[in-house]
Scaffold this motif. Structure first.
Motif, PDB file in Angstrom:
ATOM      1  N   ILE A   1       0.642  -1.392  -0.050  1.00  0.00           N
ATOM      2  CA  ILE A   1      -0.020   0.000   0.047  1.00  0.00           C
ATOM      3  C   ILE A   1       0.861   1.160   0.194  1.00  0.00           C
ATOM      4  CG2 ILE A   1      -1.656   1.263   1.215  1.00  0.00           C
ATOM      5  CD1 ILE A   1      -2.740  -1.115   2.208  1.00  0.00           C
ATOM      6  N   VAL A   2       1.841   1.221   0.796  1.00  0.00           N
ATOM      7  CA  VAL A   2       2.652   2.396   1.007  1.00  0.00           C
ATOM      8  C   VAL A   2       3.527   2.629  -0.469  1.00  0.00           C
ATOM      9  CG1 VAL A   2       4.992   3.575   1.956  1.00  0.00           C
ATOM     10  CG2 VAL A   2       3.163   2.202   3.507  1.00  0.00           C
ATOM     11  N   ALA A   3       4.063   1.420  -0.943  1.00  0.00           N
ATOM     12  CA  ALA A   3       4.660   1.981  -2.363  1.00  0.00           C
ATOM     13  C   ALA A   3       3.840   2.303  -3.286  1.00  0.00           C
ATOM     14  CB  ALA A   3       5.207   0.440  -2.843  1.00  0.00           C
ATOM     15  N   THR A   4       2.356   1.836  -3.385  1.00  0.00           N
ATOM     16  CA  THR A   4       1.498   2.259  -4.507  1.00  0.00           C
ATOM     17  C   THR A   4       1.216   3.773  -4.146  1.00  0.00           C
ATOM     18  OG1 THR A   4       0.412  -0.084  -4.477  1.00  0.00           O
ATOM     19  CG2 THR A   4      -0.566   1.711  -5.403  1.00  0.00           C
ATOM     20  N   VAL A   5       0.673   4.157  -3.043  1.00  0.00           N
ATOM     21  CA  VAL A   5       0.611   5.519  -2.704  1.00  0.00           C
ATOM     22  C   VAL A   5       1.699   6.370  -3.014  1.00  0.00           C
ATOM     23  CG1 VAL A   5      -0.276   7.156  -0.818  1.00  0.00           C
ATOM     24  CG2 VAL A   5      -1.249   4.778  -1.090  1.00  0.00           C
ATOM     25  N   GLU A   6       3.032   5.901  -2.659  1.00  0.00           N
ATOM     26  CA  GLU A   6       4.159   6.650  -2.793  1.00  0.00           C
ATOM     27  C   GLU A   6       4.325   7.116  -4.080  1.00  0.00           C
ATOM     28  OE1 GLU A   6       8.027   8.006  -3.417  1.00  0.00           O
ATOM     29  OE2 GLU A   6       7.405   5.672  -4.007  1.00  0.00           O
ATOM     30  N   VAL A   7       4.274   5.991  -4.999  1.00  0.00           N
ATOM     31  CA  VAL A   7       4.418   6.114  -6.395  1.00  0.00           C
ATOM     32  C   VAL A   7       3.482   7.171  -6.901  1.00  0.00           C
ATOM     33  CG1 VAL A   7       4.354   5.172  -8.631  1.00  0.00           C
ATOM     34  CG2 VAL A   7       5.315   3.909  -6.995  1.00  0.00           C
ATOM     35  N   TYR A   8       2.325   7.041  -6.772  1.00  0.00           N
ATOM     36  CA  TYR A   8       1.073   7.915  -6.852  1.00  0.00           C
ATOM     37  C   TYR A   8       1.467   9.425  -6.771  1.00  0.00           C
ATOM     38  CZ  TYR A   8      -3.712   9.809  -7.709  1.00  0.00           C
ATOM     39  OH  TYR A   8      -4.607  10.616  -8.055  1.00  0.00           O
ATOM     40  N   THR A   9       1.796   9.667  -5.401  1.00  0.00           N
ATOM     41  CA  THR A   9       2.142  11.022  -5.120  1.00  0.00           C
ATOM     42  C   THR A   9       3.324  11.589  -5.762  1.00  0.00           C
ATOM     43  OG1 THR A   9       3.360  10.383  -3.038  1.00  0.00           O
ATOM     44  CG2 THR A   9       0.932  10.720  -3.011  1.00  0.00           C
ATOM     45  N   ALA A  10       4.393  10.830  -5.946  1.00  0.00           N
ATOM     46  CA  ALA A  10       5.542  11.321  -6.610  1.00  0.00           C
ATOM     47  C   ALA A  10       5.356  11.635  -8.023  1.00  0.00           C
ATOM     48  CB  ALA A  10       6.567  10.096  -6.421  1.00  0.00           C
ATOM     49  N   LEU A  11       4.253  10.897  -8.592  1.00  0.00           N
ATOM     50  CA  LEU A  11       4.017  11.042 -10.188  1.00  0.00           C
ATOM     51  C   LEU A  11       3.405  12.526 -10.230  1.00  0.00           C
ATOM     52  CD1 LEU A  11       2.985   7.607 -11.242  1.00  0.00           C
ATOM     53  CD2 LEU A  11       5.018   8.955 -11.981  1.00  0.00           C
ATOM     54  N   LEU A  12       2.412  12.738  -9.121  1.00  0.00           N
ATOM     55  CA  LEU A  12       1.577  14.297  -9.327  1.00  0.00           C
ATOM     56  C   LEU A  12       2.777  15.310  -8.879  1.00  0.00           C
ATOM     57  CD1 LEU A  12      -1.717  12.936  -7.320  1.00  0.00           C
ATOM     58  CD2 LEU A  12      -1.176  12.981  -9.787  1.00  0.00           C
ATOM     59  N   GLU A  13       3.730  14.904  -8.330  1.00  0.00           N
ATOM     60  CA  GLU A  13       4.564  16.230  -7.667  1.00  0.00           C
ATOM     61  C   GLU A  13       5.706  16.362  -8.922  1.00  0.00           C
ATOM     62  OE1 GLU A  13       4.441  14.910  -3.142  1.00  0.00           O
ATOM     63  OE2 GLU A  13       5.980  14.425  -4.250  1.00  0.00           O
ATOM     64  N   HIS A  14       6.122  17.763  -8.864  1.00  0.00           N
ATOM     65  CA  HIS A  14       7.276  17.951  -9.643  1.00  0.00           C
ATOM     66  C   HIS A  14       8.456  17.266  -9.320  1.00  0.00           C
ATOM     67  CE1 HIS A  14      10.062  20.450 -11.969  1.00  0.00           C
ATOM     68  NE2 HIS A  14      10.809  20.568 -10.977  1.00  0.00           N
TER      69      HIS A  14
END
Length: 211
Positions: free
Chosen positions: A151-164
């Motif tokens: 779960i942490v891996a999935t959410v972390e990738v998602y947030t990183a992709l949305l960020e600069h």
């Protein structure tokens, strides 16, 4: 100054509660001191993780562990030279630092927060593992990775992709980010939950977290 920032009114409830304790508070201050982008990425990731955990029916300790792991997942980056934040192309030595940060993060979490829950440390150590074994640092596959880590891996990738990020031309849209999660083989159940969550905005005033 950092302590005042971390304790200001309006913090998300979980963060305000967590920062009452010396170990987590010290760790959070160190992340903010290293670079504010690390701190705000941690807050955003934890906010999404809390929403995902609640949607999946997590409660009590399990939800608390998920939030803690999401917040501190990148703590090991504080050992990096700060220049890496804005570096578009990594050298071989840079890549070695990147690949070891999950282990470094677990090590220092245990050092500065002696009673840190084991599931939190495991999720930090495994947050870059991938279902097909292509991740790091151990190349774990499928069921070898703890469910909280996934779960942490999935959410972390998602947030990183949305960020600069300095190594790409633009941030991903939500649709593009969700598609990338599926491409990486991350769990569809978590991806579907993220698809139903309004975008979280975390500015320099942490109390302005919106969902």
């Amino acid at each position: 100054m950092h302590a005042l920032i971390l304790h200001r009114p309006g913090l998300p409830g979980w963060l305000s509660e967590m920062l009452k304790y010396q170990g987590p508070n010290r760790l959070a201050i160190q992340m903010l001191a290293w670079h504010e982008t690390l701190y705000y990425h941690a807050v955003t990731t934890a906010v999404y993780a809390e929403a995902v955990g609640r949607a999946l029916g997590m409660q009590d300790k399990e939800l608390e562990w998920l939030i803690q792991a999401a917040f501190f997942h990148d703590y090991g980056k504080i050992t990096w030279p700060s220049a890496l934040v804005s570096k578009a192309h990594l050298s071989d030595d840079d890549r070695k630092l990147v690949n070891v940060h999950p282990i470094t993060g677990e090590y220092y979490l245990r050092k500065y927060w002696p009673d840190v829950p084991d599931p939190v440390c495991r999720a930090i150590r495994e947050h870059h593992e991938r279902p097909d074994g292509s991740g790091y640092p151990a190349g774990l596959k499928g069921g070898e990775v703890h469910p909280l880590s996934v779960i942490v891996a999935t959410v972390e990738v998602y947030t990183a992709l949305l960020e600069h990020r300095p190594y790409r031309d633009k941030s991903f849209t939500r649709a593009e980010a969700l598609a990338e999660l599926e491409k990486q083989g991350l769990p569809g159940e978590v991806v579907r939950v993220l698809a139903g969550i309004s975008e979280v905005v975390v500015g320099k005033t942490v109390g302005q977290c919106l969902s």
